[in-house]
Design a protein around this motif. Structure first.
Motif, PDB file in Angstrom:
ATOM      1  N   ALA A 146     -37.023  16.915   1.655  1.00 33.59           N
ATOM      2  CA  ALA A 146     -36.341  18.190   1.406  1.00 33.59           C
ATOM      3  C   ALA A 146     -37.018  19.315   2.175  1.00 33.59           C
ATOM      4  N   LYS A 147     -38.337  19.321   2.088  1.00 29.76           N
ATOM      5  CA  LYS A 147     -39.104  20.371   2.767  1.00 29.76           C
ATOM      6  C   LYS A 147     -38.891  20.292   4.279  1.00 29.76           C
ATOM      7  N   ALA A 148     -38.924  19.083   4.814  1.00 26.88           N
ATOM      8  CA  ALA A 148     -38.763  18.904   6.258  1.00 26.88           C
ATOM      9  C   ALA A 148     -37.393  19.396   6.729  1.00 26.88           C
ATOM     10  N   LEU A 149     -36.360  19.148   5.933  1.00 26.95           N
ATOM     11  CA  LEU A 149     -35.020  19.623   6.314  1.00 26.95           C
ATOM     12  C   LEU A 149     -35.026  21.137   6.473  1.00 26.95           C
ATOM     13  N   GLU A 150     -35.668  21.814   5.524  1.00 21.74           N
ATOM     14  CA  GLU A 150     -35.678  23.269   5.585  1.00 21.74           C
ATOM     15  C   GLU A 150     -36.539  23.760   6.745  1.00 21.74           C
ATOM     16  N   GLU A 151     -37.670  23.095   6.964  1.00 19.07           N
ATOM     17  CA  GLU A 151     -38.549  23.515   8.061  1.00 19.07           C
ATOM     18  C   GLU A 151     -37.932  23.276   9.441  1.00 19.07           C
ATOM     19  N   ARG A 152     -37.123  22.225   9.554  1.00 13.59           N
ATOM     20  CA  ARG A 152     -36.541  21.899  10.862  1.00 13.59           C
ATOM     21  C   ARG A 152     -35.112  22.425  11.010  1.00 13.59           C
TER      22      ARG A 152
ATOM     23  N   ILE B 180     -31.977  21.284  13.636  1.00 12.64           N
ATOM     24  CA  ILE B 180     -30.783  20.620  13.078  1.00 12.64           C
ATOM     25  C   ILE B 180     -29.518  21.417  13.436  1.00 12.64           C
ATOM     26  N   LEU B 181     -29.596  22.730  13.288  1.00 15.51           N
ATOM     27  CA  LEU B 181     -28.434  23.557  13.609  1.00 15.51           C
ATOM     28  C   LEU B 181     -28.084  23.469  15.093  1.00 15.51           C
ATOM     29  N   ALA B 182     -29.105  23.355  15.933  1.00 11.62           N
ATOM     30  CA  ALA B 182     -28.855  23.238  17.375  1.00 11.62           C
ATOM     31  C   ALA B 182     -28.129  21.925  17.686  1.00 11.62           C
ATOM     32  N   ALA B 183     -28.587  20.857  17.050  1.00 13.57           N
ATOM     33  CA  ALA B 183     -27.922  19.562  17.261  1.00 13.57           C
ATOM     34  C   ALA B 183     -26.484  19.632  16.765  1.00 13.57           C
ATOM     35  N   ASN B 184     -26.298  20.275  15.625  1.00 11.16           N
ATOM     36  CA  ASN B 184     -24.956  20.409  15.071  1.00 11.16           C
ATOM     37  C   ASN B 184     -24.050  21.219  16.006  1.00 11.16           C
ATOM     38  N   GLN B 185     -24.656  22.213  16.651  1.00  6.89           N
ATOM     39  CA  GLN B 185     -23.884  23.042  17.573  1.00  6.89           C
ATOM     40  C   GLN B 185     -23.287  22.183  18.703  1.00  6.89           C
ATOM     41  N   VAL B 186     -24.073  21.218  19.172  1.00 12.83           N
ATOM     42  CA  VAL B 186     -23.574  20.314  20.214  1.00 12.83           C
ATOM     43  C   VAL B 186     -22.338  19.561  19.707  1.00 12.83           C
TER      44      VAL B 186
ATOM     45  N   ASN C  68      -9.175  19.233  14.520  1.00 12.40           N
ATOM     46  CA  ASN C  68      -8.541  20.300  13.747  1.00 12.40           C
ATOM     47  C   ASN C  68      -9.578  21.042  12.893  1.00 12.40           C
ATOM     48  N   ASN C  69      -9.137  22.159  12.322  1.00 15.38           N
ATOM     49  CA  ASN C  69     -10.084  23.020  11.610  1.00 15.38           C
ATOM     50  C   ASN C  69     -10.711  22.352  10.394  1.00 15.38           C
ATOM     51  N   ALA C  70      -9.923  21.534   9.694  1.00 18.65           N
ATOM     52  CA  ALA C  70     -10.464  20.858   8.508  1.00 18.65           C
ATOM     53  C   ALA C  70     -11.620  19.946   8.930  1.00 18.65           C
ATOM     54  N   LEU C  71     -11.419  19.191  10.010  1.00 14.83           N
ATOM     55  CA  LEU C  71     -12.473  18.298  10.497  1.00 14.83           C
ATOM     56  C   LEU C  71     -13.688  19.092  10.981  1.00 14.83           C
ATOM     57  N   LEU C  72     -13.418  20.177  11.706  1.00 12.67           N
ATOM     58  CA  LEU C  72     -14.531  20.998  12.199  1.00 12.67           C
ATOM     59  C   LEU C  72     -15.321  21.576  11.033  1.00 12.67           C
ATOM     60  N   ASP C  73     -14.608  21.953   9.962  1.00 12.48           N
ATOM     61  CA  ASP C  73     -15.318  22.497   8.811  1.00 12.48           C
ATOM     62  C   ASP C  73     -16.201  21.449   8.162  1.00 12.48           C
ATOM     63  N   ARG C  74     -15.715  20.205   8.107  1.00 18.40           N
ATOM     64  CA  ARG C  74     -16.534  19.138   7.520  1.00 18.40           C
ATOM     65  C   ARG C  74     -17.786  18.891   8.353  1.00 18.40           C
ATOM     66  N   LEU C  75     -17.627  19.056   9.649  1.00 20.11           N
ATOM     67  CA  LEU C  75     -18.706  18.764  10.585  1.00 20.11           C
ATOM     68  C   LEU C  75     -19.778  19.860  10.580  1.00 20.11           C
ATOM     69  N   LEU C  76     -19.354  21.056  10.265  1.00 19.59           N
ATOM     70  CA  LEU C  76     -20.225  22.230  10.407  1.00 19.59           C
ATOM     71  C   LEU C  76     -21.438  22.204   9.465  1.00 19.59           C
ATOM     72  N   LEU C  77     -22.610  22.487  10.021  1.00 15.38           N
ATOM     73  CA  LEU C  77     -23.800  22.724   9.199  1.00 15.38           C
ATOM     74  C   LEU C  77     -24.152  24.208   9.282  1.00 15.38           C
ATOM     75  N   THR C  78     -24.644  24.739   8.164  1.00 12.20           N
ATOM     76  CA  THR C  78     -25.089  26.128   8.102  1.00 12.20           C
ATOM     77  C   THR C  78     -26.425  26.110   7.366  1.00 12.20           C
ATOM     78  N   PRO C  79     -27.189  27.212   7.412  1.00 10.16           N
ATOM     79  CA  PRO C  79     -28.431  27.247   6.635  1.00 10.16           C
ATOM     80  C   PRO C  79     -28.170  26.942   5.150  1.00 10.16           C
ATOM     81  N   GLU C  80     -27.045  27.424   4.609  1.00 11.87           N
ATOM     82  CA  GLU C  80     -26.727  27.152   3.197  1.00 11.87           C
ATOM     83  C   GLU C  80     -26.499  25.659   2.978  1.00 11.87           C
ATOM     84  N   ARG C  81     -25.773  25.042   3.872  1.00 11.81           N
ATOM     85  CA  ARG C  81     -25.485  23.610   3.696  1.00 11.81           C
ATOM     86  C   ARG C  81     -26.749  22.770   3.842  1.00 11.81           C
TER      87      ARG C  81
END
Lengths: 417, 417
Positions: free
Chosen positions: A36-42, A46-52, A63-76
């Motif tokens: 858990a800690k590592a996820l928050e520290e990195r 992680i967000l950069a990889a998700n951006q790719v 489509n937007n529904a799929l893109l929304d499922r794929l999206l990572l945010t600091p909250e997620r």
């Protein structure tokens, strides 16, 4: 060679699973905290990889529904980390002896809960499954081989890397959490037939994915998720309660497997009930598709076809059928349902009993919304999926469903005569 | 059309299963009594049908072991009838609620034991499986589709006819007990993919049959039976006890799945133990095949090859290996074993604990013969097979293992927010 690569992953997972089966709850909990800690520290990486993945997804025209499922945010990312921390508080099922008895010859025989061994997860777009599944498998003492969707590959590689490194650092054997980095179909085909190294496959995703796994796997499969759920309103139902339950079951979150897809109404109550419920549903934007008798009462309702009885809409569409009686309702449900969650609204003791007995599903509800079928609502904590098959686990599957048992037999020299 | 014929059987079984799930224990018990009585009354007809199979078997040149399995006698018919009567005395698992709890919102949630639905049995020569499986399925509220071996076709038709007629006469729905009378491979191929009508397949027979079902079925399979079982003798074992257990596990009934196939011996004790145990085994006619270190101690022992570690001999042959320590023994067992029954003989508390924890098998025994792994010896009564897989059931499967659960949820209007 792809085949060798997959077999090597399988062997590493199997080896890790034997060690993992004997690791203490303390070590597993510390590993979950570290993950858990590592996820928050990195987070940034992680967000950069998700951006790719997001950029490639947009370029591919997802489509937007799929893109929304794929999206990572600091909250997620924080939610994923919190999910791992929540597992720390759940009881460890491994090692529980669920019964022990003594035979006339003095043998003591017991049943002990042990990990399944190696779990193969095959899933689609949501990258959070990578973390959730790894956490549940780790806490229940299983090694896991993760195979996510190609759209999420970069996100999954980043997530798996972060959590498996953290886990190994906290004393979990190498090979306990592995991700298949190949997205070709052949890799998953090999995986589905690795009976020597994978003990169970859990597909998570749409009906097509699940069907493909069932059709092609020789490894045992835990079937999850497809829900064509019904609410049946009896003639003696409290109509105000019935409206509340129907509206909730259909509209509270229409895109999930425990949402209602077909409403069944007793013919005696239909003329009174249908106008009320249809206006409540239409207020929420629900499109109705009715049988002929429904359309006599609601003339502006679209006609339902055979397909509508089978369909899991996962959208604000509802099929409506007027039935003769409870037996007719049960037969409709057992014919078209997927064995997920089925509800009756009734004031009658006898009808409630008959429905509970007669309906063949993972969860049968009386006077409650189908939306309650999930691990948290049942009080189990996190779940790895909702089983709609009958072997091993039925309904929400948590840590306990990721274990099996072994018989342990203690003697003092007994032989059989 | 074969396909239609099979689908019709499936539909009839499914229909019957819904009614059967609600039938009282009393009616099921009366049906079992009637089936037993009918078998005895129709003995002559059954023996005549069996005679046809025996004559054809001899003409086809079946070996004596197969012919013996095929043979029915008045005693064997009486045993089948007694088997059915014994089921009457066993508790009915259906309807048991294994737990119920109340959620903060007032929902009461419980887990109820219910039949699986339709069981498909695929088996080989022994005609008694027809009766045993039908009885177990009936008592547990399941419909059954039986598909026996072609050598026993006439016997199976006679038996299935007698018991299903008696069952229907006692109030069991038509279609609850059906036999596939086609012996072509295509019939069984269709059966293995009838996911809409069959809930579980149970293959019973040799390794080839079981493998074929696992490879080809899309219906979930309960894997039974293959047993490459080990006894490991630790350095601190009571040698007299070790000899007794080894001789029993190998020779008391060598042709069954819980017989020992490989003996593992700690290197410290091997020079003392092997000469004693080998002479006791040879007295019983057992042929030994040893690793190099075994052959240093027993020079007249045949050499074992890699194949010997994998083999389920089901005969008076025993592979013998000297191991470095308990970890070496556990690794050998987890590599070559089939997850059936594994025993250690030891005087050490620590070694016993380590073996029980580290060995991955349906049954792990301390200071007792592997021959104890069976439903009667465990105190469960009749069994439908011994599961060597990890999902759903592991080890002897009795009435309870022929059930699943459903969640039953009682509310008073709860909706999810």
């Amino acid at each position: 060679m792809l085949e060798n690569e997959m077999l090597n992953m399988g062997m590493a997972a199997k080896r890790a699973s034997y060690r993992l089966a004997g690791i203490s709850t303390d070590v597993k909990n510390k590993a979950l905290q570290a993950m858990a800690k590592a996820l928050e520290e990195r987070e940034e990486m992680i967000l950069a990889a998700n951006q790719v993945d997001m950029d490639e997804g947009r370029a591919k025209g997802l489509n937007n529904a799929l893109l929304d499922r794929l999206l990572l945010t600091p909250e997620r990312i924080k939610e994923m980390a919190d999910g791992l921390r929540e597992l720390v508080g759940l009881p460890d099922p491994v090692g529980e002896v669920t019964g022990m008895w003594t035979r006339p010859n003095g043998l003591r025989i017991g049943r002990m809960r042990v990990p399944l061994g190696v779990v193969g997860m095959i899933y689609e777009a949501r990258p959070n499954v990578t973390v959730d599944a790894a956490g549940l498998c780790l806490k229940s003492g299983n090694a896991v081989i993760l195979r996510g969707g190609s759209e999420a590959l970069n996100s999954n590689i980043a997530l798996a890397n972060v959590i498996s490194t953290a886990a190994v650092g906290a004393g979990i054997p190498e090979g306990a959490i592995q991700l298949v980095q190949r997205t070709d179909r052949e890799a998953v085909n090999i995986m589905m037939r690795m009976n020597d190294y994978i003990d169970v496959l859990i597909p998570r995703g749409g009906a097509g994915l699940i069907r493909a796994v069932i059709d092609n796997a020789t490894v045992p499969v835990l079937q999850t998720g497809v829900g064509n759920c019904h609410v049946y309103v009896e003639e003696d139902a409290d109509l105000e309660m019935a409206v509340r339950i129907v509206v909730n079951a259909k509209t509270q979150r229409p895109g999930v497997c425990n949402a209602m897809e077909t409403l069944l109404v007793h013919e005696e109550i239909a003329p009174q009930f249908l106008p009320v419920v249809s206006s409540a549903l239409r207020e929420k934007g629900v499109e109705l598709r009715g049988c002929e008798r429904t359309r006599e009462i609601l003339p502006d309702c679209l006609p339902a076809t055979e397909e509508d009885w089978k369909n899991e809409y996962l959208a604000l569409i509802l099929a409506v059928k007027v039935v003769k009686d409870i037996e007719d309702a049960i037969e409709h449900i057992n014919t078209y349902g997927t064995g997920h969650s089925e509800a009756i609204v009734t004031g009658s003791y006898e009808k409630a009993c008959r429905f509970v007995q007669g309906v063949d599903a993972a969860a049968v509800l009386v006077n409650a919304s189908t939306r309650f079928t999930d691990g948290y609502q049942f009080g189990f904590g996190a779940e790895i999926g909702i089983s709609t098959q009958k072997l091993h686990a039925r309904g929400p599957m948590g840590l306990q469903e990721l274990t099996t048992t072994k018989f342990i037999i203690f003697g003092n020299g007994q032989v059989r005569s």
